[in-house]
Design a protein around this motif. Structure first.
Motif, PDB file in Angstrom:
ATOM      1  N   TYR A   1     -10.455 -11.737   5.946  1.00 34.91           N
ATOM      2  CA  TYR A   1     -11.176 -11.147   7.078  1.00 34.91           C
ATOM      3  C   TYR A   1     -12.701 -11.647   7.013  1.00 34.91           C
ATOM      4  CZ  TYR A   1      -6.898  -8.531   7.628  1.00 34.91           C
ATOM      5  OH  TYR A   1      -5.570  -8.229   7.885  1.00 34.91           O
TER       6      TYR A   1
ATOM      7  N   ASN B   1       1.134  -6.148  -2.115  1.00 32.60           N
ATOM      8  CA  ASN B   1       0.010  -6.522  -1.146  1.00 32.60           C
ATOM      9  C   ASN B   1      -1.501  -6.192  -1.722  1.00 32.60           C
ATOM     10  OD1 ASN B   1      -1.035  -6.847   1.574  1.00 32.60           O
ATOM     11  ND2 ASN B   1      -1.815  -4.764   1.460  1.00 32.60           N
ATOM     12  N   GLU B   2      -2.301  -7.003  -1.514  1.00 31.62           N
ATOM     13  CA  GLU B   2      -3.787  -7.123  -2.056  1.00 31.62           C
ATOM     14  C   GLU B   2      -3.876  -6.385  -3.418  1.00 31.62           C
ATOM     15  OE1 GLU B   2      -5.793  -5.533   1.360  1.00 31.62           O
ATOM     16  OE2 GLU B   2      -6.046  -7.382   2.251  1.00 31.62           O
TER      17      GLU B   2
ATOM     18  N   TYR C   1       0.882  -1.191   0.033  1.00 38.14           N
ATOM     19  CA  TYR C   1      -0.134   0.082   0.058  1.00 38.14           C
ATOM     20  C   TYR C   1       0.863   1.424   0.140  1.00 38.14           C
ATOM     21  CZ  TYR C   1      -4.391  -2.477   1.101  1.00 38.14           C
ATOM     22  OH  TYR C   1      -5.399  -3.201   0.953  1.00 38.14           O
TER      23      TYR C   1
ATOM     24  N   GLU D   1      -2.585 -12.702   6.331  1.00 42.09           N
ATOM     25  CA  GLU D   1      -3.600 -11.989   7.053  1.00 42.09           C
ATOM     26  C   GLU D   1      -4.754 -12.563   7.329  1.00 42.09           C
ATOM     27  OE1 GLU D   1      -4.159  -7.799   5.772  1.00 42.09           O
ATOM     28  OE2 GLU D   1      -2.199  -7.623   4.728  1.00 42.09           O
TER      29      GLU D   1
ATOM     30  N   SER E   1      -4.686   1.230  11.591  1.00 38.63           N
ATOM     31  CA  SER E   1      -5.361   0.502  10.602  1.00 38.63           C
ATOM     32  C   SER E   1      -5.067   1.087   9.068  1.00 38.63           C
ATOM     33  CB  SER E   1      -6.666   0.506  10.921  1.00 38.63           C
ATOM     34  OG  SER E   1      -7.545   1.581  10.429  1.00 38.63           O
TER      35      SER E   1
ATOM     36  N   TRP F   1     -17.479  -5.865   9.815  1.00 34.80           N
ATOM     37  CA  TRP F   1     -16.818  -6.785   9.210  1.00 34.80           C
ATOM     38  C   TRP F   1     -17.333  -8.282   9.509  1.00 34.80           C
ATOM     39  CZ3 TRP F   1     -10.880  -6.079   7.727  1.00 34.80           C
ATOM     40  CH2 TRP F   1     -10.739  -4.726   7.408  1.00 34.80           C
TER      41      TRP F   1
ATOM     42  N   LYS G   1      -8.650   0.566  16.487  1.00 33.45           N
ATOM     43  CA  LYS G   1      -9.111  -0.826  16.085  1.00 33.45           C
ATOM     44  C   LYS G   1      -7.842  -1.747  16.130  1.00 33.45           C
ATOM     45  CE  LYS G   1     -11.204  -2.765  11.846  1.00 33.45           C
ATOM     46  NZ  LYS G   1     -11.302  -2.698  10.330  1.00 33.45           N
TER      47      LYS G   1
END
Ligand code: BGP
Length: 468
Positions: free
Chosen positions: A305, A174-175, A130, A364, A418, A338, A426
């Protein structure tokens, strides 16, 4: 299944990312990153930061840059055999287009990886989590430009050469599918809203080529290393058995599996032809790009998640709250909305393994929750223990199903900032950090109840998990 069984060499640990833990904003020659310019999270406004601006929470984060020896000692005490972290590209190439790297940045990661090896913790390193140099976004248009492929390749080769003896597990982006939902975070497109599919998919294409070139370089420079991709495992179920919902689900899952298909197979999947035609996307793909894409990943890693539902019914679609996901009426949600679905991770592991036939790595997974420090100083995070226990049991079920799983790194083994909203309220950690959202706190570390729980899970190689 009565007792969960994990392979002998299963890697156990946690996952963090440079921009969410290190702090040390612009320290030792670090350049301004895209993450620095989104101080309120990956869906927040873009602010071009100036060196003397007010301090934002990520600028300090949990000060891992200075406190990593203490943190790694705590991870070692839990029994970690791996730690996933990322390298901040801007510590190595502050602007991204320099001809020589920043030695101070390289030296920091030398020390960090040496500290991990001191405890036999295997580093698992993400090249870009990110973030990218903000200069590349401003001057070149981020991944919208082909030039960025070369800058990234140079950065990747630099760190492969530097850390070839200390890092044997790598991840590219990442992602990578997050580019569709947060273009600035994913591909560094400031001007584009998420409807500009032409620009976004062209930028994604450049990133996919860059990922493949990094795979090739890694194989050449560190022949005994393994390099994987990293997907946000946003698996969708049909909201109802209506055939139109089942079709909508197939399309929804194609939306993110597309990235894995290219990275694992080395070419674009045929279903994207129709999608691109329908959406007026015409990609500029060169013959060289096609060659480059043939360097495929050794393993597939993903974050998980929650699951979600897909539907063809426009009235239902508006109910989604995260990434337009439609909620599942059978699941409970976390404090952040979530949805919690342990069985989903077993399902997803099976889907990915059947599709790619490559080893998988869960890099993750975790529960973001508010924690309470009791009067006696204890933090009793049973909700986190339950969440992680239930997901790990389902991973063991998948292993029993025949899926090859290399390891598990829970997200945020220590509280961190976060990604979505840049908040510390969080919390994901086994280790509490004394810091609040107004940036106040001593940054002292404290073990939560889950610290001791995870320690016993690792020690028993998963045998202490409760099958309910
Ligand atoms: C993933 C990211 C992580 C991480 C995690 C939890 O999408 O790869 O960087 O932050 O989600 O999300 P959040 O921090 O928003 O709770």
């Amino acid at each position: 299944m009565t007792t969960p069984q994990f392979p002998k060499n299963f890697l156990w640990g946690g996952a963090i990312a440079a921009n969410q833990v290190e702090g040390a904003y612009l320290t030792d020659g670090k350049g301004l990153s895209s993450s620095d310019c989104q101080p309120h999270g990956i869906f927040g406004e873009i602010v071009e930061r100036k060196p003397n601006d007010q301090t934002e929470i990520k600028d300090v984060a949990i000060d891992f840059y200075h406190r990593y020896p203490e943190d790694i000692a705590l991870f070692a005490e839990m029994g970690f055999t791996t730690l996933r972290t990322s390298i901040a590209w801007t510590r190595i190439f502050p602007n991204g287009d320099e001809s020589t790297p920043n030695e101070a940045g390289l030296a920091f990661y030398d020390k960090l990886f040496a500290e991990m090896h001191k405890y036999n913790i295997e580093p698992l390193v993400t090249l870009s989590h990110y973030e990218m140099p903000f200069h590349l976004i401003k001057e070149y248009g981020g991944w919208g430009s082909r030039k960025t492929i070369e800058f990234f390749e140079k950065y990747a080769k630099t760190v492969f050469n530097r850390y070839k003896d200390s890092v044997k597990y790598w991840l590219t982006f990442n992602e990578i599918n997050m580019s569709l939902h947060s273009p600035m975070t994913g591909v560094g497109l400031i001007e584009n809203n998420s409807d500009d599919k032409q620009s976004i998919y062209q930028a994604i294409h450049h990133q996919l080529v860059a990922s493949a070139r990094a795979v090739k370089a890694c194989h050449e420079i560190i022949p005994d290393a393994k390099i994987g991709n990293m997907l946000l495992g946003a698996v969708a179920y049909p909201l109802t058995p209506r055939p139109s919902d089942v079709m909508a689900t197939l399309e929804e899952n194609h939306g993110w599996l597309f990235f894995g298909d290219v990275q694992c197979r080395g070419y674009y999947p045929s279903y994207m032809r129709r999608y691109f035609a329908k959406n007026g996307v015409e990609l500029n793909i060169t013959e060289q790009d096609k060659q480059d894409l043939k360097s495929t990943v050794d393993f597939v890693s993903f974050s998980y998640y929650m699951s979600c539902c897909a539907t063809a019914d426009p009235a239902q679609k508006t109910k989604g709250n995260i990434l337009d996901m439609v909620p599942n009426p059978y699941l409970e949600s976390s404090e952040w909305g979530w949805q919690i679905d342990p069985v989903g991770i077993r399902y997803l592991l099976n889907v990915l393994y059947e599709r790619y036939q490559k080893p998988l790595f869960v890099v993750e997974n975790g529960l973001g929750a508010k924690d309470k420090v009791e009067a006696d100083g204890s933090i009793n995070d049973d909700y986190r223990i339950d969440y992680l226990n239930d997901h790990l049991v389902q991973i063991a079920e998948a292993i029993e199903d025949g899926v090859e799983v290399m390891g598990y790194t829970s997200w945020g083994p220590i509280d961190l900032i976060s990604a979505s909203k840049a908040e510390v309220a969080k919390r994901y950690g086994f280790i509490y950090v004394d810091l609040d959202d107004s940036c106040q706190g001593t940054l002292a570390r404290k073990k939560k109840k889950s610290f001791h729980w995870y320690q016993s899970v690792i020690k028993s190689n998963g045998q202490t998990l409760k099958v309910k």
